[in-house]
Write a protein that holds these residues in place. Structure first.
Motif, PDB file in Angstrom:
ATOM      1  N   PRO A   1      49.221  34.141  41.247  1.00  0.00           N
ATOM      2  CA  PRO A   1      48.408  33.343  42.171  1.00  0.00           C
ATOM      3  C   PRO A   1      47.083  34.034  42.548  1.00  0.00           C
ATOM      4  O   PRO A   1      46.084  33.358  42.793  1.00  0.00           O
ATOM      5  CB  PRO A   1      49.303  33.197  43.407  1.00  0.00           C
ATOM      6  N   VAL A   2      47.104  35.364  42.567  1.00  0.00           N
ATOM      7  CA  VAL A   2      45.872  36.106  42.895  1.00  0.00           C
ATOM      8  C   VAL A   2      44.905  36.031  41.711  1.00  0.00           C
ATOM      9  O   VAL A   2      43.698  35.863  41.880  1.00  0.00           O
ATOM     10  CB  VAL A   2      46.181  37.581  43.266  1.00  0.00           C
ATOM     11  N   HIS A   3      45.461  36.117  40.516  1.00  0.00           N
ATOM     12  CA  HIS A   3      44.631  35.993  39.318  1.00  0.00           C
ATOM     13  C   HIS A   3      43.994  34.602  39.275  1.00  0.00           C
ATOM     14  O   HIS A   3      42.827  34.447  38.910  1.00  0.00           O
ATOM     15  CB  HIS A   3      45.488  36.244  38.069  1.00  0.00           C
ATOM     16  N   GLN A   4      44.766  33.590  39.664  1.00  0.00           N
ATOM     17  CA  GLN A   4      44.215  32.234  39.719  1.00  0.00           C
ATOM     18  C   GLN A   4      43.089  32.133  40.752  1.00  0.00           C
ATOM     19  O   GLN A   4      42.121  31.408  40.554  1.00  0.00           O
ATOM     20  CB  GLN A   4      45.317  31.226  40.054  1.00  0.00           C
ATOM     21  N   ALA A   5      43.245  32.871  41.843  1.00  0.00           N
ATOM     22  CA  ALA A   5      42.177  32.883  42.858  1.00  0.00           C
ATOM     23  C   ALA A   5      40.898  33.467  42.265  1.00  0.00           C
ATOM     24  O   ALA A   5      39.793  32.984  42.545  1.00  0.00           O
ATOM     25  CB  ALA A   5      42.617  33.686  44.080  1.00  0.00           C
ATOM     26  N   CYS A   6      41.038  34.478  41.401  1.00  0.00           N
ATOM     27  CA  CYS A   6      39.862  35.058  40.714  1.00  0.00           C
ATOM     28  C   CYS A   6      39.200  33.999  39.834  1.00  0.00           C
ATOM     29  O   CYS A   6      37.973  33.877  39.806  1.00  0.00           O
ATOM     30  CB  CYS A   6      40.260  36.243  39.837  1.00  0.00           C
ATOM     31  N   ASP A   7      40.033  33.238  39.110  1.00  0.00           N
ATOM     32  CA  ASP A   7      39.512  32.187  38.221  1.00  0.00           C
ATOM     33  C   ASP A   7      38.688  31.170  39.011  1.00  0.00           C
ATOM     34  O   ASP A   7      37.612  30.756  38.593  1.00  0.00           O
ATOM     35  CB  ASP A   7      40.663  31.425  37.541  1.00  0.00           C
ATOM     36  N   ILE A   8      39.249  30.755  40.134  1.00  0.00           N
ATOM     37  CA  ILE A   8      38.612  29.698  40.924  1.00  0.00           C
ATOM     38  C   ILE A   8      37.364  30.214  41.630  1.00  0.00           C
ATOM     39  O   ILE A   8      36.313  29.563  41.634  1.00  0.00           O
ATOM     40  CB  ILE A   8      39.624  29.123  41.956  1.00  0.00           C
ATOM     41  N   LEU A   9      37.478  31.405  42.211  1.00  0.00           N
ATOM     42  CA  LEU A   9      36.412  31.881  43.104  1.00  0.00           C
ATOM     43  C   LEU A   9      35.254  32.573  42.389  1.00  0.00           C
ATOM     44  O   LEU A   9      34.149  32.619  42.916  1.00  0.00           O
ATOM     45  CB  LEU A   9      37.002  32.801  44.180  1.00  0.00           C
ATOM     46  N   PHE A  10      35.482  33.088  41.179  1.00  0.00           N
ATOM     47  CA  PHE A  10      34.382  33.796  40.516  1.00  0.00           C
ATOM     48  C   PHE A  10      33.208  32.858  40.263  1.00  0.00           C
ATOM     49  O   PHE A  10      32.054  33.263  40.269  1.00  0.00           O
ATOM     50  CB  PHE A  10      34.856  34.467  39.206  1.00  0.00           C
ATOM     51  N   CYS A  11      33.510  31.559  40.030  1.00  0.00           N
ATOM     52  CA  CYS A  11      32.433  30.590  39.775  1.00  0.00           C
ATOM     53  C   CYS A  11      32.173  29.738  41.021  1.00  0.00           C
ATOM     54  O   CYS A  11      31.575  28.669  40.928  1.00  0.00           O
ATOM     55  CB  CYS A  11      32.758  29.718  38.565  1.00  0.00           C
ATOM     56  N   LYS A  12      32.672  30.212  42.166  1.00  0.00           N
ATOM     57  CA  LYS A  12      32.519  29.519  43.466  1.00  0.00           C
ATOM     58  C   LYS A  12      33.113  28.109  43.404  1.00  0.00           C
ATOM     59  O   LYS A  12      32.550  27.152  43.941  1.00  0.00           O
ATOM     60  CB  LYS A  12      31.043  29.451  43.896  1.00  0.00           C
ATOM     61  N   GLY A  13      34.249  28.002  42.711  1.00  0.00           N
ATOM     62  CA  GLY A  13      34.940  26.710  42.626  1.00  0.00           C
ATOM     63  C   GLY A  13      35.385  26.256  44.008  1.00  0.00           C
ATOM     64  O   GLY A  13      35.890  27.069  44.787  1.00  0.00           O
ATOM     65  N   ASN A  14      35.206  24.990  44.322  1.00  0.00           N
ATOM     66  CA  ASN A  14      35.681  24.497  45.623  1.00  0.00           C
ATOM     67  C   ASN A  14      36.633  23.303  45.498  1.00  0.00           C
ATOM     68  O   ASN A  14      37.187  22.850  46.487  1.00  0.00           O
ATOM     69  CB  ASN A  14      34.512  24.186  46.577  1.00  0.00           C
ATOM     70  N   ILE A  15      36.828  22.796  44.274  1.00  0.00           N
ATOM     71  CA  ILE A  15      37.885  21.792  44.066  1.00  0.00           C
ATOM     72  C   ILE A  15      38.691  22.131  42.807  1.00  0.00           C
ATOM     73  O   ILE A  15      38.138  22.577  41.804  1.00  0.00           O
ATOM     74  CB  ILE A  15      37.339  20.335  43.957  1.00  0.00           C
ATOM     75  N   VAL A  16      39.998  21.919  42.908  1.00  0.00           N
ATOM     76  CA  VAL A  16      40.901  22.183  41.790  1.00  0.00           C
ATOM     77  C   VAL A  16      41.857  21.000  41.676  1.00  0.00           C
ATOM     78  O   VAL A  16      42.623  20.734  42.601  1.00  0.00           O
ATOM     79  CB  VAL A  16      41.722  23.482  42.022  1.00  0.00           C
ATOM     80  N   PRO A  17      41.805  20.239  40.561  1.00  0.00           N
ATOM     81  CA  PRO A  17      42.758  19.134  40.405  1.00  0.00           C
ATOM     82  C   PRO A  17      44.171  19.691  40.232  1.00  0.00           C
ATOM     83  O   PRO A  17      44.406  20.517  39.361  1.00  0.00           O
ATOM     84  CB  PRO A  17      42.295  18.436  39.117  1.00  0.00           C
ATOM     85  N   VAL A  18      45.081  19.268  41.108  1.00  0.00           N
ATOM     86  CA  VAL A  18      46.451  19.801  41.064  1.00  0.00           C
ATOM     87  C   VAL A  18      47.472  18.705  41.329  1.00  0.00           C
ATOM     88  O   VAL A  18      47.156  17.682  41.927  1.00  0.00           O
ATOM     89  CB  VAL A  18      46.682  20.919  42.127  1.00  0.00           C
ATOM     90  N   GLY A  19      48.682  18.975  40.907  1.00  0.00           N
ATOM     91  CA  GLY A  19      49.818  18.165  41.336  1.00  0.00           C
ATOM     92  C   GLY A  19      50.340  18.778  42.623  1.00  0.00           C
ATOM     93  O   GLY A  19      49.987  19.905  42.977  1.00  0.00           O
TER      94      GLY A  19
ATOM     95  N   GLU B   1      52.757  41.569  49.820  1.00  0.00           N
ATOM     96  CA  GLU B   1      53.794  41.402  48.803  1.00  0.00           C
ATOM     97  C   GLU B   1      54.649  40.173  49.125  1.00  0.00           C
ATOM     98  O   GLU B   1      54.967  39.373  48.248  1.00  0.00           O
ATOM     99  CB  GLU B   1      54.676  42.658  48.778  1.00  0.00           C
ATOM    100  N   ALA B   2      54.969  40.000  50.419  1.00  0.00           N
ATOM    101  CA  ALA B   2      55.806  38.864  50.840  1.00  0.00           C
ATOM    102  C   ALA B   2      55.125  37.531  50.503  1.00  0.00           C
ATOM    103  O   ALA B   2      55.780  36.587  50.055  1.00  0.00           O
ATOM    104  CB  ALA B   2      56.080  38.942  52.336  1.00  0.00           C
ATOM    105  N   GLU B   3      53.802  37.469  50.706  1.00  0.00           N
ATOM    106  CA  GLU B   3      53.077  36.225  50.409  1.00  0.00           C
ATOM    107  C   GLU B   3      53.146  35.887  48.921  1.00  0.00           C
ATOM    108  O   GLU B   3      53.262  34.732  48.543  1.00  0.00           O
ATOM    109  CB  GLU B   3      51.612  36.337  50.855  1.00  0.00           C
ATOM    110  N   MET B   4      53.074  36.923  48.098  1.00  0.00           N
ATOM    111  CA  MET B   4      53.144  36.677  46.651  1.00  0.00           C
ATOM    112  C   MET B   4      54.557  36.276  46.236  1.00  0.00           C
ATOM    113  O   MET B   4      54.739  35.373  45.424  1.00  0.00           O
ATOM    114  CB  MET B   4      52.677  37.909  45.879  1.00  0.00           C
ATOM    115  N   GLU B   5      55.550  36.949  46.792  1.00  0.00           N
ATOM    116  CA  GLU B   5      56.934  36.662  46.410  1.00  0.00           C
ATOM    117  C   GLU B   5      57.399  35.290  46.878  1.00  0.00           C
ATOM    118  O   GLU B   5      58.295  34.697  46.302  1.00  0.00           O
ATOM    119  CB  GLU B   5      57.874  37.740  46.961  1.00  0.00           C
ATOM    120  N   ARG B   6      56.769  34.794  47.946  1.00  0.00           N
ATOM    121  CA  ARG B   6      57.157  33.494  48.504  1.00  0.00           C
ATOM    122  C   ARG B   6      56.674  32.327  47.659  1.00  0.00           C
ATOM    123  O   ARG B   6      57.134  31.213  47.803  1.00  0.00           O
ATOM    124  CB  ARG B   6      56.543  33.342  49.908  1.00  0.00           C
ATOM    125  N   ASN B   7      55.707  32.591  46.772  1.00  0.00           N
ATOM    126  CA  ASN B   7      55.078  31.493  46.035  1.00  0.00           C
ATOM    127  C   ASN B   7      56.099  30.772  45.149  1.00  0.00           C
ATOM    128  O   ASN B   7      56.657  31.364  44.220  1.00  0.00           O
ATOM    129  CB  ASN B   7      53.927  32.040  45.189  1.00  0.00           C
TER     130      ASN B   7
END
Length: 349
Positions: free
Chosen positions: A154-172, A126-132
């Motif tokens: 952030p966990v839902h975003q991890a599902c988005d990235i990892l379900f398709c084995k994403g290994n790069i995400v363009p970010v600011g 919970e602390a890791e999520m609240e710290r985001n």
């Protein structure tokens, strides 16, 4: 915000990947996306869409999620969502996203991707999520109570990235904490149950942040954003209305003259010129000349995109087909990944 050390490390990793991409595009799977809360604007285009097109054309396996479930993290209605989703697909295609090369899909149409939330939530505290910091910033901006969905964003975003084995995400830089939590989830899952997921890195975008026409953050809610769906006339009207100041001589000073500098930045990014050089050229020509020049270069840059957009808007059946096909492909991938997850966890009965 990650500390300087981890930002330096992320930047170094990002630079290494950027150098390797043209040589080995097949080693990379990109996932990125947008929330369909309104129309995409110039900030989205220069901040991320242009980069997606570049990666797609390099031969990277590119995937774009329209995060429709994320609309309700901080809003109480899904009014206009269908219209927003279709317009988002139209914008992507008009800007050069090719559905033959890039999978475009929506959260709500891929149940097995969302099912990854269950094992993933067990891997973070919970602390890791609240710290985001992004979660805190989004909550503050919306003035909405912190919903469970926003907390677990952030966990839902991890599902988005990892379900398709994403290994790069363009970010600011401000989105690096999301990448950190995704990396943590992938690492913890692999350590606990066996290797299923890749290492994930943020691909830091070097594009300067494009401010809104008033110098504030570009946002539909501020009415300071030029949408990709606007006509040349609407763009001219919006630029003409934008607030500058009473000083006639045009100078580039983002702190002291936010309105003038926002127009110069916009003109600079669309013409590929230095905003200071444009300011020197206009000089005593004043705000009127600056607004005319900005209108001209914006409309010139976006003319071909708007032309394609108009054709696509008149062919909604094709737009729906693109989305249905993307959703079908995403479901196949999610099914495969979820099977691997069950297998790793010993949950195949």
């Amino acid at each position: 915000m990650p500390n300087e050390g981890s930002y330096e490390a992320a930047l170094k990793r990002s630079d290494q990947i950027q150098a390797d991409l043209p040589q080995h595009p097949e080693n990379y799977t990109m996932l990125t996306g947008d929330r369909p809360t309104g129309r995409l604007h110039l900030g989205h285009y220069f901040g991320t869409i242009k980069e997606r097109v570049r990666l797609q054309d390099l031969g990277v396996n590119t995937n774009i999620i329209i995060a429709d479930y994320q609309v309700i993290t901080d809003r109480d209605t899904t009014e206009h969502i269908r219209d927003n989703v279709y317009n988002m697909v139209i914008d992507y295609l008009a800007c050069g996203i090719d559905p033959e090369k890039t999978m475009i899909f929506t959260h709500s149409a891929v149940p097995e991707e969302n099912q990854l939330m269950l094992p993933f939530l067990s891997l973070v505290t919970e602390a890791e999520m609240e710290r985001n910091p992004t979660v805190k910033a989004e909550q503050a901006a919306s003035g909405h109570a912190l919903t469970g969905l926003l907390l677990t964003y952030p966990v839902h975003q991890a599902c988005d990235i990892l379900f398709c084995k994403g290994n790069i995400v363009p970010v600011g830089r401000d989105q690096l904490p999301h990448i950190e939590i995704t990396s943590k989830i992938a690492r913890r899952f692999n350590e606990r149950y066996g290797k299923v997921f890749p290492e994930v890195a943020g691909l830091l975008t070097s594009t300067p942040l494009l401010p809104g026409l008033d110098g504030r953050k570009m946002s539909k809610s501020y009415g300071n954003a030029i949408s990709l769906s606007m006509t040349a006339e609407e763009t001219a009207k919006l630029i003409k209305k934008s607030k500058t100041d009473s000083e006639r001589n045009i100078t580039f000073d983002p702190e002291g003259r936010p309105g003038v500098s926002a127009l110069l930045t916009t003109a600079g990014i669309c013409s590929g010129r230095d905003p200071k050089e444009i300011a020197d050229e206009i000089g005593m020509g004043g705000a009127g000349q600056l607004k005319r020049y900005t209108t001209e270069v914006v409309n010139e840059y976006f003319a071909p995109i708007r032309e394609r957009r108009e054709k696509l808007a008149g062919n909604l059946d094709y737009v729906k087909d693109v989305l249905h096909d993307g959703n079908r492909r995403a479901n196949e991938i999610a099914h495969q990944t979820l099977n691997e997850v069950r297998e790793a966890m010993g949950m195949v009965y």
